[in-house]
Design an enzyme around this catalytic site. Structure first.
Site, PDB file in Angstrom:
ATOM      1  N   ASP A  97       3.099 -35.673  14.161  1.00 51.30           N
ATOM      2  CA  ASP A  97       3.597 -34.586  14.426  1.00 51.30           C
ATOM      3  C   ASP A  97       5.686 -34.888  14.423  1.00 51.30           C
ATOM      4  O   ASP A  97       6.237 -35.971  14.015  1.00 51.30           O
ATOM      5  CB  ASP A  97       4.034 -34.114  15.277  1.00 51.30           C
ATOM      6  CG  ASP A  97       4.904 -32.575  15.682  1.00 51.30           C
ATOM      7  OD1 ASP A  97       4.403 -31.787  14.886  1.00 51.30           O
ATOM      8  OD2 ASP A  97       5.479 -32.175  16.559  1.00 51.30           O
ATOM      9  N   SER A  98       6.117 -33.783  13.999  1.00 48.16           N
ATOM     10  CA  SER A  98       7.585 -34.216  14.403  1.00 48.16           C
ATOM     11  C   SER A  98       8.371 -34.297  15.597  1.00 48.16           C
ATOM     12  O   SER A  98       9.430 -35.511  15.494  1.00 48.16           O
ATOM     13  CB  SER A  98       8.595 -33.053  13.558  1.00 48.16           C
ATOM     14  OG  SER A  98       8.280 -31.828  14.995  1.00 48.16           O
ATOM     15  N   TYR A 151      12.370 -29.596  12.730  1.00 49.37           N
ATOM     16  CA  TYR A 151      11.739 -29.586  10.769  1.00 49.37           C
ATOM     17  C   TYR A 151      11.690 -28.470  10.823  1.00 49.37           C
ATOM     18  O   TYR A 151      11.940 -27.650   9.453  1.00 49.37           O
ATOM     19  CB  TYR A 151      10.486 -29.972  10.374  1.00 49.37           C
ATOM     20  CG  TYR A 151       9.751 -31.603  10.211  1.00 49.37           C
ATOM     21  CD1 TYR A 151      10.616 -32.427  10.394  1.00 49.37           C
ATOM     22  CD2 TYR A 151       8.169 -31.398  10.226  1.00 49.37           C
ATOM     23  CE1 TYR A 151      10.453 -33.874   9.940  1.00 49.37           C
ATOM     24  CE2 TYR A 151       7.692 -33.084   9.823  1.00 49.37           C
ATOM     25  CZ  TYR A 151       9.140 -34.150   9.803  1.00 49.37           C
ATOM     26  OH  TYR A 151       8.869 -35.901   9.409  1.00 49.37           O
ATOM     27  N   GLY A 152      11.144 -27.353  11.252  1.00 51.16           N
ATOM     28  CA  GLY A 152      10.773 -25.776  10.848  1.00 51.16           C
ATOM     29  C   GLY A 152      11.683 -24.937  10.323  1.00 51.16           C
ATOM     30  O   GLY A 152      12.215 -24.173  10.099  1.00 51.16           O
ATOM     31  N   CYS A 195       1.256 -30.681  12.720  1.00 50.69           N
ATOM     32  CA  CYS A 195       2.195 -30.190  12.667  1.00 50.69           C
ATOM     33  C   CYS A 195       1.854 -28.751  11.235  1.00 50.69           C
ATOM     34  O   CYS A 195       2.045 -29.370  10.137  1.00 50.69           O
ATOM     35  CB  CYS A 195       3.554 -30.725  12.263  1.00 50.69           C
ATOM     36  SG  CYS A 195       4.931 -30.418  12.116  1.00 50.69           S
ATOM     37  N   ASN A 196       2.254 -27.798  11.683  1.00 54.12           N
ATOM     38  CA  ASN A 196       1.980 -27.081  10.702  1.00 54.12           C
ATOM     39  C   ASN A 196       3.264 -26.702   9.511  1.00 54.12           C
ATOM     40  O   ASN A 196       2.310 -26.413   8.788  1.00 54.12           O
ATOM     41  CB  ASN A 196       2.099 -25.725  11.411  1.00 54.12           C
ATOM     42  CG  ASN A 196       0.700 -25.583  12.358  1.00 54.12           C
ATOM     43  OD1 ASN A 196      -0.396 -24.604  11.845  1.00 54.12           O
ATOM     44  ND2 ASN A 196       1.018 -25.034  13.465  1.00 54.12           N
ATOM     45  N   THR A 197       3.898 -26.876  10.183  1.00 52.63           N
ATOM     46  CA  THR A 197       5.399 -27.285   9.047  1.00 52.63           C
ATOM     47  C   THR A 197       5.124 -28.061   8.246  1.00 52.63           C
ATOM     48  O   THR A 197       4.995 -28.254   7.302  1.00 52.63           O
ATOM     49  CB  THR A 197       6.654 -27.210   9.651  1.00 52.63           C
ATOM     50  OG1 THR A 197       6.898 -26.070  11.290  1.00 52.63           O
ATOM     51  CG2 THR A 197       7.778 -27.108   9.013  1.00 52.63           C
ATOM     52  N   CYS A 257       2.637 -23.178  15.408  1.00 50.57           N
ATOM     53  CA  CYS A 257       3.519 -24.648  15.256  1.00 50.57           C
ATOM     54  C   CYS A 257       2.907 -25.312  16.700  1.00 50.57           C
ATOM     55  O   CYS A 257       2.746 -24.347  17.689  1.00 50.57           O
ATOM     56  CB  CYS A 257       4.802 -23.721  15.723  1.00 50.57           C
ATOM     57  SG  CYS A 257       5.424 -25.972  16.035  1.00 50.57           S
ATOM     58  N   THR A 258       2.522 -26.430  16.535  1.00 52.49           N
ATOM     59  CA  THR A 258       1.798 -27.047  17.430  1.00 52.49           C
ATOM     60  C   THR A 258       2.770 -27.314  18.506  1.00 52.49           C
ATOM     61  O   THR A 258       2.203 -27.681  20.269  1.00 52.49           O
ATOM     62  CB  THR A 258       1.351 -28.910  17.250  1.00 52.49           C
ATOM     63  OG1 THR A 258       2.260 -29.434  16.249  1.00 52.49           O
ATOM     64  CG2 THR A 258       0.617 -28.545  16.060  1.00 52.49           C
ATOM     65  N   HIS A 259       3.936 -27.113  18.784  1.00 50.00           N
ATOM     66  CA  HIS A 259       4.620 -27.397  19.728  1.00 50.00           C
ATOM     67  C   HIS A 259       4.544 -25.710  20.773  1.00 50.00           C
ATOM     68  O   HIS A 259       4.839 -25.956  22.386  1.00 50.00           O
ATOM     69  CB  HIS A 259       6.528 -27.512  19.385  1.00 50.00           C
ATOM     70  CG  HIS A 259       6.694 -28.162  19.659  1.00 50.00           C
ATOM     71  ND1 HIS A 259       6.270 -28.878  17.853  1.00 50.00           N
ATOM     72  CD2 HIS A 259       7.387 -29.155  19.979  1.00 50.00           C
ATOM     73  CE1 HIS A 259       7.219 -29.620  17.790  1.00 50.00           C
ATOM     74  NE2 HIS A 259       7.991 -30.018  18.840  1.00 50.00           N
TER      75      HIS A 259
HETATM   76  N1  DGL Z   1       5.292 -28.679  15.528  1.00 54.39           N
HETATM   77  C1  DGL Z   1       5.613 -28.575  14.267  1.00 54.39           C
HETATM   78  C2  DGL Z   1       4.627 -27.161  13.539  1.00 54.39           C
HETATM   79  O1  DGL Z   1       3.597 -27.284  14.251  1.00 54.39           O
HETATM   80  C3  DGL Z   1       6.827 -28.069  14.158  1.00 54.39           C
HETATM   81  C4  DGL Z   1       7.872 -28.085  14.611  1.00 54.39           C
HETATM   82  C5  DGL Z   1       9.219 -28.460  14.010  1.00 54.39           C
HETATM   83  O2  DGL Z   1       9.305 -29.827  13.741  1.00 54.39           O
HETATM   84  O3  DGL Z   1      10.082 -27.652  13.790  1.00 54.39           O
HETATM   85  O4  DGL Z   1       5.332 -26.498  12.751  1.00 54.39           O
END
Ligand code: DGL
Length: 258
Positions: A7-8, A39-40, A70-72, A182-184
């Site tokens: 993940d990021s 990342y997003g 990470c979805n992004t 988003c996994t966060h």
């Molecule tokens: N945790 C990530 C996701 O699932 C990306 C978060 C990010 O870096 O913006 O999208």
């Protein structure tokens, strides 16, 4: 060989946590792109380059499977990564399909929280247009939330005010499910439970992703049936303080995410 999670930042810990629960005998590697999180809010081209660099570093560790937690990153890079590597690569996408199924009988709407980049990408738009034939899905980008999460700001008055502000335009009585895309965001499960009306269910993609991982490893005869697994953390900045932060994040998630 280890199962890698990428993940990021700390977000993929929410998926790793599910995998550790279901696969106690496996050894895991968790890799965070500390140099480039978040990342997003960045461009597609930038994120693709960052992900490729990190996955190359992970590949050198000899892993038996890679979960892009990470979805992004999945929406930007999964197709290209699968062309580059032989190892099985499992991606993530917002759990829109299970959410729509959960609401079939009530006729209530689905609200998807995700990063701006995930929601802008064709992977997400194609998914929604394929399965949302009656226009029940709304999407809400939460561009600030990953940075709050990286600072462990997961509860408290300012976070409550943040969500209330974002949700003020929505008539929540017409929604049946919120998707954490988003996994966060599963780090906000406990606080969201206090903010959202009780009838709204909260879903994320962790269990579905781990189930796919298990199927895949089972099929290849690569699941470990005994022994106590371990966990190794790595990050792109080679920063010992961030490794400690990842350990703290795993403990924090056990408190606020489940
Ligand atoms: N945790 C990530 C996701 O699932 C990306 C978060 C990010 O870096 O913006 O999208």
């Amino acid at each position: 060989m280890r199962i890698a999670f990428f993940d990021s930042g700390i977000g993929g810990i929410s998926v790793l946590h599910e995998a550790m629960k279901q696969l106690p005998h496996e050894d895991f590697l968790y890799f965070a792109d500390t140099l480039h999180v978040p990342y997003g809010t960045k461009s597609k081209e930038e994120v693709l380059a960052f992900v490729k660099e990190c996955v190359e570093a992970i590949h050198k560790e000899e892993v038996k499977a890679l979960v892009i937690a990470c979805n992004t990153a999945t929406s930007i890079a999964i197709t290209e990564l699968r062309k580059l590597y032989d190892m099985p690569i499992i991606g993530m996408e917002p759990a829109v399909k299970p959410a729509l199924e959960m609401n079939r009988s009530s006729g209530k709407r689905v609200l998807v929280f995700a990063t701006p980049l995930t929601l802008k990408e064709s992977k997400y738009r194609d998914l929604v247009s394929r399965i949302d034939d009656t226009g029940m899905v709304d999407s809400l980008p939460l561009p600030e939330l990953v940075e709050y999460c990286e600072k462990f700001q997961v509860e408290g008055q300012s976070i409550i005010a943040y969500f209330q502000g974002k949700l003020s335009e929505y008539d929540l009585s017409s929604y049946g499910t919120v998707v954490l895309g988003c996994t966060h965001y599963p780090f906000y499960r406990r606080i969201l439970r206090t903010i959202l009306p009780a009838h709204i269910q909260i879903v994320d993609g962790s269990a579905g992703t781990v189930n796919r991982l298990i199927q895949l490893l089972e099929h290849r005869g690569q699941l470990r049936g005994e022994g106590r697994g371990d966990l190794k953390f790595m990050c792109s900045s080679h920063d010992a303080a961030y490794i400690q932060k990842l350990e703290r994040a795993l403990h924090l998630f056990q408190e606020v995410g489940v």
